[in-house]
Design a protein around this motif. Sequence first.
Motif, short mmCIF file in Angstrom:
data_model
loop_
_atom_site.label_atom_id
_atom_site.label_comp_id
_atom_site.label_asym_id
_atom_site.label_seq_id
_atom_site.Cartn_x
_atom_site.Cartn_y
_atom_site.Cartn_z
N VAL A 93 0.88 -1.17 0.00
CA VAL A 93 0.00 0.00 0.00
C VAL A 93 0.91 1.22 0.00
O VAL A 93 1.75 1.39 0.88
CB VAL A 93 -0.93 0.00 1.23
N THR A 94 0.74 2.07 -1.01
CA THR A 94 1.60 3.24 -1.18
C THR A 94 0.81 4.52 -0.94
O THR A 94 -0.41 4.49 -0.72
CB THR A 94 2.17 3.28 -2.61
N ALA A 95 1.50 5.64 -1.02
CA ALA A 95 0.85 6.94 -0.86
C ALA A 95 -0.23 7.15 -1.92
O ALA A 95 -1.27 7.75 -1.65
CB ALA A 95 1.89 8.06 -0.92
N SER A 96 0.00 6.63 -3.13
CA SER A 96 -1.01 6.74 -4.20
C SER A 96 -2.29 6.02 -3.81
O SER A 96 -3.40 6.52 -4.03
CB SER A 96 -0.50 6.13 -5.49
N ASP A 97 -2.14 4.83 -3.23
CA ASP A 97 -3.31 4.05 -2.81
C ASP A 97 -4.08 4.79 -1.72
O ASP A 97 -5.32 4.83 -1.73
CB ASP A 97 -2.89 2.67 -2.29
N LEU A 98 -3.35 5.38 -0.78
CA LEU A 98 -4.01 6.13 0.30
C LEU A 98 -4.71 7.37 -0.25
O LEU A 98 -5.82 7.70 0.18
CB LEU A 98 -3.00 6.50 1.37
#
Length: 149
Positions: A93-98
Amino acid sequence: MKVILLENVDKVGLAGEVVDVKRGYAQNYLIKHNLALPKTPENMNIVKTRRKAFEAKAAQALAAAEELAAQLNGKEIKIPVKAGEGDRLYGAVTASDLAEKLAEEGFKLDKRNIKLAEPIKNLGDYQVELKLHPEVKTEVKVQLIRQED
């Protein structure tokens, strides 16, 4: 090279400030993307006339960031993810997903404003820092739960 910033630039300065940066960075990035002007007497006069507009825009951005921080402070986000043995995720889970998940919940944030030291690779609860403005930071709780097939 001395330039006058037209926008807030991370790790460089705030709008309206005169900063000294390397010539290549100034010409190839700041000036090219309309983030700054070269420091000349003419440009200094232009900035002086725009100063009130800069200050009003900065105050408005700060107020908006504080309001968003108040809405997000203490918020809990649950993200269902596929996981294998030992609660290890398939992927991360990356910043993009968040940022995507926050957008689904009605909070428009740029992925660069989400501060993750590294992508999250295990199920569990995490505190994630959000930098909404140079002066405004908040945290949200992210809970990664196993996705039911």
